[in-house]
Design a protein around this motif. Structure first.
Motif, PDB file in Angstrom:
ATOM      1  N   GLY A  44       0.800  -1.208   0.000  1.00 12.89           N
ATOM      2  CA  GLY A  44       0.000   0.000   0.000  1.00 12.89           C
ATOM      3  C   GLY A  44       0.838   1.266   0.000  1.00 12.89           C
ATOM      4  O   GLY A  44       2.026   1.250  -0.353  1.00 12.89           O
ATOM      5  N   MET A  52      -5.361  -7.448   1.937  1.00 14.44           N
ATOM      6  CA  MET A  52      -6.481  -7.087   1.069  1.00 14.44           C
ATOM      7  C   MET A  52      -7.488  -8.227   0.991  1.00 14.44           C
ATOM      8  O   MET A  52      -7.120  -9.393   0.917  1.00 14.44           O
ATOM      9  CB  MET A  52      -5.975  -6.751  -0.339  1.00 14.44           C
ATOM     10  N   GLN A  94     -13.337  -5.436  -0.590  1.00  9.16           N
ATOM     11  CA  GLN A  94     -12.340  -4.381  -0.456  1.00  9.16           C
ATOM     12  C   GLN A  94     -12.942  -3.084   0.082  1.00  9.16           C
ATOM     13  O   GLN A  94     -12.214  -2.178   0.500  1.00  9.16           O
ATOM     14  CB  GLN A  94     -11.634  -4.146  -1.794  1.00  9.16           C
ATOM     15  N   ASN A  97     -11.544  -2.740   3.302  1.00 11.25           N
ATOM     16  CA  ASN A  97     -10.218  -2.116   3.276  1.00 11.25           C
ATOM     17  C   ASN A  97     -10.331  -0.601   3.204  1.00 11.25           C
ATOM     18  O   ASN A  97      -9.518   0.121   3.800  1.00 11.25           O
ATOM     19  CB  ASN A  97      -9.411  -2.613   2.071  1.00 11.25           C
ATOM     20  N   MET A 103      -7.172   1.440   1.760  1.00 15.66           N
ATOM     21  CA  MET A 103      -7.400   1.701   0.350  1.00 15.66           C
ATOM     22  C   MET A 103      -8.369   2.863   0.172  1.00 15.66           C
ATOM     23  O   MET A 103      -9.069   3.252   1.119  1.00 15.66           O
ATOM     24  CB  MET A 103      -7.979   0.453  -0.345  1.00 15.66           C
ATOM     25  N   PRO A 110      -3.483  -2.166  -5.919  1.00 14.75           N
ATOM     26  CA  PRO A 110      -2.345  -2.663  -5.144  1.00 14.75           C
ATOM     27  C   PRO A 110      -1.805  -3.968  -5.706  1.00 14.75           C
ATOM     28  O   PRO A 110      -2.577  -4.810  -6.177  1.00 14.75           O
ATOM     29  CB  PRO A 110      -2.942  -2.871  -3.748  1.00 14.75           C
ATOM     30  N   LYS A 130      -2.796   6.230  -1.763  1.00 14.25           N
ATOM     31  CA  LYS A 130      -3.386   4.951  -1.382  1.00 14.25           C
ATOM     32  C   LYS A 130      -3.819   4.179  -2.623  1.00 14.25           C
ATOM     33  O   LYS A 130      -4.281   4.768  -3.598  1.00 14.25           O
ATOM     34  CB  LYS A 130      -4.617   5.176  -0.493  1.00 14.25           C
ATOM     35  N   PRO A 131      -3.687   2.879  -2.587  1.00 14.04           N
ATOM     36  CA  PRO A 131      -4.216   2.063  -3.691  1.00 14.04           C
ATOM     37  C   PRO A 131      -5.736   2.113  -3.678  1.00 14.04           C
ATOM     38  O   PRO A 131      -6.350   2.479  -2.673  1.00 14.04           O
ATOM     39  CB  PRO A 131      -3.693   0.665  -3.373  1.00 14.04           C
TER      40      PRO A 131
END
Length: 196
Positions: A44, A52, A94, A97, A103, A110, A130-131
């Motif tokens: 990340g 993730m 996600q 996340n 994320m 990512p 951030k991804p």
């Protein structure tokens, strides 16, 4: 502002997709047992590793949790997994996340350590943000799995052809992202999922 948007957007989608996510979880268990989620270490922002989440679409392989990435290998994909991958519904977890702050909704996808190490200087620039769950590269490579399955050497194709192009998309995003561009990417993602 981006963090506030991410948090609110993730909450809304989790509420809207709660029932479908429960149904997906049940179907995964009925077809291939537990676990429901596939959890994998990804890289990340600032190079920090995080875990993730995805709905599991393949038979269990412990090495995958640490970043093993069998590009182009669809032999372990389950029946429900094929549907989840085509529809991108496997990405829904996600949103957790995003709530955790690992994320954003929109941002460079990512990668596992293996592929970050392949182009460290370029990733150093990309990992300033951030991804994300989606980005322009996700839309452009909507059929990435099919491309890899058709390749004689999927690892080489990913490393030398697909990943450099993805990094170009990522670098463009980092150099000039905005709320307007994020909304445009979200719209293009929805369009790609529904109509491609």
């Amino acid at each position: 502002m981006k963090r506030i948007f991410d948090f609110c957007f993730a909450i809304v989608l989790l509420v809207l997709f709660l029932l479908p996510m429960l149904v997906i979880s049940l179907l995964i268990v009925l077809e291939s047992g537990f676990p429901v989620l596939f959890v994998q270490e990804r890289i990340g922002k600032a190079g920090i590793t995080f875990r993730m989440y995805k709905f599991r679409t393949m038979t269990v392989l412990k090495e995958a949790e640490k970043g093993r990435f069998d590009v182009g290998n669809a032999s372990r994909v389950t029946v429900i997994g094929r549907f989840l991958r085509r529809s991108k519904l496997d990405e829904l977890p996600q949103l957790l996340n995003v709530l955790k702050g690992d994320m954003s909704v929109v941002g460079p996808r990512p990668e596992v350590r293996q592929w970050v190490n392949a182009y460290p200087e370029r990733w150093e620039r990309v990992l300033k943000v951030k991804p994300g769950i989606t980005d322009n590269a996700s839309v452009y490579f909507r059929n990435e799995e099919q491309l890899l399955e058709q390749s004689d050497d999927p690892h080489k194709t990913y490393r030398d052809v697909i990943l450099p192009k993805k990094l170009s998309f990522y670098e463009d995003y980092v150099s000039g992202h905005s709320f307007f561009k994020d909304f445009k990417i979200i719209f293009l993602t929805i369009k790609a999922v529904l109509f491609n």
